[in-house]
Design an enzyme around this catalytic site. Structure first.
Site, PDB file in Angstrom:
ATOM      1  N   GLY A   1       0.819  -1.209   0.000  1.00  0.00           N
ATOM      2  CA  GLY A   1       0.000   0.000   0.000  1.00  0.00           C
ATOM      3  C   GLY A   1       0.849   1.254   0.000  1.00  0.00           C
TER       4      GLY A   1
ATOM      5  N   VAL B   1       4.418   3.613  -1.293  1.00  0.00           N
ATOM      6  CA  VAL B   1       4.935   4.128  -2.566  1.00  0.00           C
ATOM      7  C   VAL B   1       5.900   3.150  -3.230  1.00  0.00           C
ATOM      8  CG1 VAL B   1       6.236   5.994  -3.654  1.00  0.00           C
ATOM      9  CG2 VAL B   1       4.673   6.510  -1.776  1.00  0.00           C
ATOM     10  N   ASP B   2       6.825   2.577  -2.454  1.00  0.00           N
ATOM     11  CA  ASP B   2       7.876   1.754  -3.037  1.00  0.00           C
ATOM     12  C   ASP B   2       7.332   0.524  -3.753  1.00  0.00           C
ATOM     13  OD1 ASP B   2       9.813   3.500  -2.081  1.00  0.00           O
ATOM     14  OD2 ASP B   2      10.015   2.440  -0.188  1.00  0.00           O
ATOM     15  N   SER B   3       6.469  -0.219  -3.088  1.00  0.00           N
ATOM     16  CA  SER B   3       5.932  -1.417  -3.734  1.00  0.00           C
ATOM     17  C   SER B   3       5.032  -1.058  -4.908  1.00  0.00           C
ATOM     18  CB  SER B   3       5.166  -2.276  -2.720  1.00  0.00           C
ATOM     19  OG  SER B   3       4.070  -1.583  -2.174  1.00  0.00           O
TER      20      SER B   3
ATOM     21  N   CYS C   1      10.338 -11.112   9.654  1.00  0.00           N
ATOM     22  CA  CYS C   1       9.209 -10.982   8.726  1.00  0.00           C
ATOM     23  C   CYS C   1       9.653 -11.198   7.284  1.00  0.00           C
ATOM     24  CB  CYS C   1       8.559  -9.612   8.885  1.00  0.00           C
ATOM     25  SG  CYS C   1       7.062  -9.405   7.891  1.00  0.00           S
TER      26      CYS C   1
ATOM     27  N   GLY D   1       9.310  -4.024  -3.160  1.00  0.00           N
ATOM     28  CA  GLY D   1       9.815  -2.652  -3.247  1.00  0.00           C
ATOM     29  C   GLY D   1      11.044  -2.405  -2.407  1.00  0.00           C
TER      30      GLY D   1
ATOM     31  N   CYS E   1       5.666  -2.164  12.349  1.00  0.00           N
ATOM     32  CA  CYS E   1       4.265  -2.031  11.918  1.00  0.00           C
ATOM     33  C   CYS E   1       3.260  -2.377  13.005  1.00  0.00           C
ATOM     34  CB  CYS E   1       4.010  -2.875  10.670  1.00  0.00           C
ATOM     35  SG  CYS E   1       4.093  -4.670  10.941  1.00  0.00           S
TER      36      CYS E   1
END
Length: 341
Positions: free
Chosen positions: A10, A12-14, A89, A113, A185
């Site tokens: 969700g 920018v990078d991905s 992760c 990303g 996160c």
């Protein structure tokens, strides 16, 4: 045409990675629903798929995330260490569970990303730093296996964050100006210890602060609340600055020392994963770092076994911390990494 599953967070990078991959591959997008996933992030990821015209999958990995990532996070703190959940992760979720799912969907690999590079050299897949060293994420990717590296693409490896954001804007993605997330996160407010108490329903056990001679200096609020090298937040009135240098889980004691006593040359590492080279079976010169935000330091590496090494730094390093990762480099190549014992 190869089929690639794009891991979408969700952010920018991905999203920029998705725009790049869509041009050259038969692409599908997927978001892992984890304990920390927000509805907004999931919605943003789905919008990217609609915008680029690729299928979208929402994968419920919440139970696995709780078991492997949060479970390790809590256990490491309780055993006197300081964990890095992003590394766990990446290894188990993003390049483990997600890659398994990609293969079930008939994909040839995955794309993310991350800012890093992969190079095939001398019959081996090598992990390299990103071109933009200020964004390099190779430190948190050292756990990837040869199989995982062979099926992974890092489209952003040779570009800057600014370039990735410009790409997202050019693709007219709604999240092009979305802010980066800096915290873990599942602990967005940064209060790790409150999270552990709330998640487990168990209060931390008080014990003694002691100096290295065994003198009692005060009462601590639970060994989980402290990390090696910490000075602030101890709640003690001391005649001179003292720092956390050890956490004894057997006696529930937090040991304090002077700043000078925090420096060590020797670091023992377990669960070491050889990435860009095989275990040479003998000592070798390299660079290494013992935390994410530090410059690699010259050292000699002594392989102890296939999964354990001893690092002898040329100069003493401050606050070597159990549970954190030591990553060994040959200039831009990641030789490997593991967990500090």
């Amino acid at each position: 045409m190869k089929k690639i599953l794009i891991a979408l967070s969700g952010g920018v990078d991905s999203s920029a990675a998705a725009g790049i991959i869509k041009k050259d591959y038969n692409a599908v997008g997927a978001t892992m629903k984890l304990y920390c996933s927000s509805e907004q992030d999931i919605a943003d990821a789905e919008k990217i798929c609609k915008k680029t015209g690729i299928p979208f999958y929402l994968l419920d990995f919440e139970d696995d995330f709780k078991k492997y990532v949060i479970g390790n996070f809590i256990d490491t703190y309780r055993n006197g260490g300081t964990p890095n959940p992003c590394i766990v992760c990446n290894k188990i979720m993003k390049f483990g569970k997600l890659l398994e799912t990609a293969e079930k969907l008939g994909c040839d690999g995955i794309a993310t990303g991350h800012y890093a590079n992969i190079e095939y050299k001398n019959g081996r897949y090598c992990l390299k730093k990103a071109a933009d060293l200020s964004k390099d994420q190779s430190y948190v990717l050292y756990g990837l296996t040869q199989n995982q590296l062979s099926k992974t693409l890092f489209p952003l490896g040779n570009m800057t964050k600014e370039c990735a954001r410009e790409l997202a804007e050019n693709f007219q993605f709604d999240n092009a100006k979305k802010k980066e997330s800096q915290d873990i996160c599942f602990v967005p407010d940064g209060d790790y210890f409150k999270f552990i108490e709330t998640y487990t329903g168990k209060k931390f056990k008080e014990g003694y602060f002691k100096d290295r001679k065994g003198n009692i200096l005060g009462i601590h609020k639970g060994i989980e609340k402290y990390t090696i090298g910490q000075r602030k937040g101890l709640g003690l009135a001391l005649p001179h600055p003292m720092y956390v240098c050890e956490k004894n889980t057997d006696t529930n004691e937090v040991i304090l020392c002077t700043n000078e006593e925090l420096f060590k040359k020797e670091v023992y590492v377990k669960a070491f994963n050889w990435v860009s080279i095989e275990n040479p079976g003998k000592e070798f010169r390299a660079l290494a770092k013992i935390r994410y935000n530090m410059k690699e330091q010259p050292c000699t590496v002594y392989p102890v076994s296939e999964t354990e090494i001893r690092i002898m730094f040329d100069e003493p390093q401050r606050a070597v911390t159990k549970g954190q990762s030591a990553v060994v480099y040959d200039n831009n190549y990641v030789i490997g990494g593991g967990i500090i014992k």
